[in-house]
Design a protein around this motif. Structure first.
Motif, PDB file in Angstrom:
ATOM      1  N   GLU A   8       0.825  -1.210   0.000  1.00 60.45           N
ATOM      2  CA  GLU A   8       0.000   0.000   0.000  1.00 60.45           C
ATOM      3  C   GLU A   8       0.858   1.259   0.000  1.00 60.45           C
ATOM      4  O   GLU A   8       0.510   2.271  -0.616  1.00 60.45           O
ATOM      5  N   GLU A   9       2.010   1.203   0.682  1.00 54.88           N
ATOM      6  CA  GLU A   9       2.899   2.360   0.731  1.00 54.88           C
ATOM      7  C   GLU A   9       3.683   2.536  -0.560  1.00 54.88           C
ATOM      8  O   GLU A   9       3.885   3.662  -1.041  1.00 54.88           O
ATOM      9  N   ALA A  10       4.108   1.419  -1.151  1.00 54.32           N
ATOM     10  CA  ALA A  10       4.991   1.495  -2.319  1.00 54.32           C
ATOM     11  C   ALA A  10       4.254   1.834  -3.606  1.00 54.32           C
ATOM     12  O   ALA A  10       4.773   2.584  -4.449  1.00 54.32           O
ATOM     13  N   ILE A  11       3.035   1.287  -3.763  1.00 57.18           N
ATOM     14  CA  ILE A  11       2.300   1.523  -5.012  1.00 57.18           C
ATOM     15  C   ILE A  11       1.990   3.017  -5.156  1.00 57.18           C
ATOM     16  O   ILE A  11       1.471   3.654  -4.242  1.00 57.18           O
ATOM     17  N   GLY A  12       2.321   3.528  -6.315  1.00 60.09           N
ATOM     18  CA  GLY A  12       2.138   4.951  -6.592  1.00 60.09           C
ATOM     19  C   GLY A  12       3.415   5.765  -6.433  1.00 60.09           C
ATOM     20  O   GLY A  12       3.481   6.912  -6.884  1.00 60.09           O
ATOM     21  N   MET A  13       4.436   5.159  -5.784  1.00 62.67           N
ATOM     22  CA  MET A  13       5.710   5.850  -5.618  1.00 62.67           C
ATOM     23  C   MET A  13       6.586   5.647  -6.849  1.00 62.67           C
ATOM     24  O   MET A  13       6.332   4.776  -7.667  1.00 62.67           O
ATOM     25  N   ASN A  14       7.636   6.457  -6.941  1.00 62.71           N
ATOM     26  CA  ASN A  14       8.666   6.278  -7.956  1.00 62.71           C
ATOM     27  C   ASN A  14       9.880   5.654  -7.260  1.00 62.71           C
ATOM     28  O   ASN A  14      10.216   6.046  -6.141  1.00 62.71           O
ATOM     29  N   PRO A  15      10.533   4.674  -7.872  1.00 61.93           N
ATOM     30  CA  PRO A  15      11.691   4.037  -7.225  1.00 61.93           C
ATOM     31  C   PRO A  15      12.772   5.018  -6.810  1.00 61.93           C
ATOM     32  O   PRO A  15      13.596   4.702  -5.931  1.00 61.93           O
ATOM     33  N   SER A  16      12.786   6.190  -7.385  1.00 63.24           N
ATOM     34  CA  SER A  16      13.787   7.179  -6.996  1.00 63.24           C
ATOM     35  C   SER A  16      13.623   7.600  -5.537  1.00 63.24           C
ATOM     36  O   SER A  16      14.564   8.139  -4.927  1.00 63.24           O
ATOM     37  N   ALA A  17      12.423   7.342  -4.979  1.00 62.30           N
ATOM     38  CA  ALA A  17      12.189   7.690  -3.575  1.00 62.30           C
ATOM     39  C   ALA A  17      13.052   6.858  -2.636  1.00 62.30           C
ATOM     40  O   ALA A  17      13.242   7.224  -1.473  1.00 62.30           O
ATOM     41  N   PHE A  18      13.581   5.732  -3.139  1.00 55.50           N
ATOM     42  CA  PHE A  18      14.401   4.854  -2.302  1.00 55.50           C
ATOM     43  C   PHE A  18      15.900   5.154  -2.453  1.00 55.50           C
ATOM     44  O   PHE A  18      16.733   4.442  -1.885  1.00 55.50           O
ATOM     45  N   ALA A  19      16.233   6.161  -3.215  1.00 52.01           N
ATOM     46  CA  ALA A  19      17.643   6.454  -3.487  1.00 52.01           C
ATOM     47  C   ALA A  19      18.414   6.755  -2.200  1.00 52.01           C
ATOM     48  O   ALA A  19      17.917   7.442  -1.296  1.00 52.01           O
ATOM     49  N   SER A  20      19.635   6.253  -2.155  1.00 50.98           N
ATOM     50  CA  SER A  20      20.465   6.415  -0.960  1.00 50.98           C
ATOM     51  C   SER A  20      21.299   7.690  -0.994  1.00 50.98           C
ATOM     52  O   SER A  20      21.799   8.139   0.046  1.00 50.98           O
ATOM     53  N   GLY A  21      21.492   8.249  -2.161  1.00 54.03           N
ATOM     54  CA  GLY A  21      22.357   9.419  -2.300  1.00 54.03           C
ATOM     55  C   GLY A  21      23.784   9.057  -2.664  1.00 54.03           C
ATOM     56  O   GLY A  21      24.614   9.947  -2.869  1.00 54.03           O
ATOM     57  N   ARG A  22      24.061   7.750  -2.790  1.00 56.61           N
ATOM     58  CA  ARG A  22      25.419   7.324  -3.117  1.00 56.61           C
ATOM     59  C   ARG A  22      25.716   7.420  -4.614  1.00 56.61           C
ATOM     60  O   ARG A  22      26.878   7.350  -5.010  1.00 56.61           O
ATOM     61  N   HIS A  23      24.673   7.499  -5.416  1.00 56.59           N
ATOM     62  CA  HIS A  23      24.876   7.535  -6.871  1.00 56.59           C
ATOM     63  C   HIS A  23      24.520   8.920  -7.394  1.00 56.59           C
ATOM     64  O   HIS A  23      23.531   9.534  -6.967  1.00 56.59           O
ATOM     65  N   ASP A  24      25.317   9.398  -8.335  1.00 50.77           N
ATOM     66  CA  ASP A  24      25.052  10.723  -8.893  1.00 50.77           C
ATOM     67  C   ASP A  24      24.093  10.626 -10.080  1.00 50.77           C
ATOM     68  O   ASP A  24      23.682   9.533 -10.497  1.00 50.77           O
TER      69      ASP A  24
END
Length: 331
Positions: free
Chosen positions: A238-254
């Motif tokens: 329910e939380e994940a559906i509708g999100m973009n995977p970019s929301a899980f980004a760690s900040g380690r990748h440019d």
């Protein structure tokens, strides 16, 4: 008497003519008109009554012919509609023998109609299943209930097993009583059934996979995740559906990293590599990801993306431990 005799003969000839032809004609009308004469005697009354009777019977006959023609047209229309939809028309008698099958049935059974009509329904079922289906059909016939997509497995001459779905109604006599005969339509649902089984299998794999599975639409909006995704990321469906995977980004990748990833996806439809993401609790973790584009039937437009990943935290820790030990090993 001499004046009556021609009229009597005309009446007699008219009655015989109608008995033979069963319909009105110019000759019949002439004979009855002659029999009527110009007077108002009893013979004229008989001739007029005969004309009325003939007219009534002729009207009924015309109505019967019109009804039969309409029925034939309706039946033909019904057959045309059924067969244009990939169905065939069937009829069985009380002992469950085919008495009528439309042309499309030969395609479904893989046999000419001559090998089907006059044969029992059970003859085309695999021997090991024949008894069970025979009991079901007999119970259905006794109940007089309609068939609603009754599934029956048949075996073609080449040994191929196919599934047919039968729908039909009991045939009633003039008193509305059923005698065990049925008619209706049927269609080959084998391909649909196989697709449903494959879909069910895919759903089971999706639900029970130990690897996380994430599905997005063409705009990278999450539309589905499996239980393993929740276990690894901490986000429920329910939380994940509708999100973009970019929301899980760690900040380690440019930005260049993600640009290269999407560029490869657009070029080849697939990308595999290591990505560091962030769990719901804020913990950063490494995962090994395979992303594949899903295309429409024309293979021209992307409809979805499927990402499958596993948590490789333990593997990375083991690698780091080995490197550490190697760096501190005594010469």
């Amino acid at each position: 008497y001499d004046r009556l005799l021609p009229r009597i003969e005309s009446l007699s000839s008219g009655v015989r003519l109608f008995a033979i032809d069963g319909q009105t004609s110019a000759e019949l009308d002439r004979l009855l008109t002659t029999a009527t004469g110009t007077g108002a005697d009893e013979l004229a009354e008989v001739a007029l009554a005969s004309r009325d009777m003939v007219a009534t019977l002729a009207l009924r006959e015309n109505q019967r012919h019109a009804a039969e023609q309409q029925l034939r047209q309706s039946e033909q229309f019904f057959r045309d509609v059924a067969e244009s939809a990939g169905e065939f028309v069937w009829q069985v008698c009380a002992n469950n023998t085919y008495v009528h099958l439309s042309a499309q049935a030969s395609v479904a059974f893989g046999r000419p109609l001559t090998e089907l009509i006059g044969h029992p329904v059970y003859e085309f079922i695999a021997a090991r299943e024949r008894g069970a289906f025979a009991r079901q059909v007999r119970l259905q016939a006794r109940s007089g209930a309609p068939y609603r997509r009754f599934l029956m497995p048949i075996v073609r001459p080449d040994g191929e097993r196919r599934w047919l779905a039968f729908s039909g109604m009991p045939i009633r006599d003039e008193n509305g009583v059923t005698q065990g005969a049925y008619r209706g339509t049927a269609e080959d649902v084998t391909d649909r059934r196989r697709a449903e089984e494959e879909l069910l299998l895919a759903e089971k794999v999706f639900a029970n996979s130990t690897q996380a599975i994430l599905i997005t639409d063409a705009r990278a909006t999450i539309v589905s995740v499996n239980p393993a995704f929740t276990l690894i990321s901490g986000y429920n469906a329910e939380e994940a559906i509708g999100m973009n995977p970019s929301a899980f980004a760690s900040g380690r990748h440019d930005a260049a990293f993600y640009s290269e990833m999407w560029g490869e996806l657009q070029r080849s439809g697939a990308w595999t590599g290591e990505v560091w993401d962030r769990r719901k609790n804020g913990e950063v973790f490494p995962k090994w990801v395979s992303i594949n584009a899903v295309y429409d039937r024309d293979e021209a437009t992307v409809t979805h993306y499927v990402a499958i990943f596993s948590d490789i935290t333990e593997r990375k820790e083991n690698e780091a431990r080995i490197e550490h030990l190697a760096g501190h090993a005594q010469p």
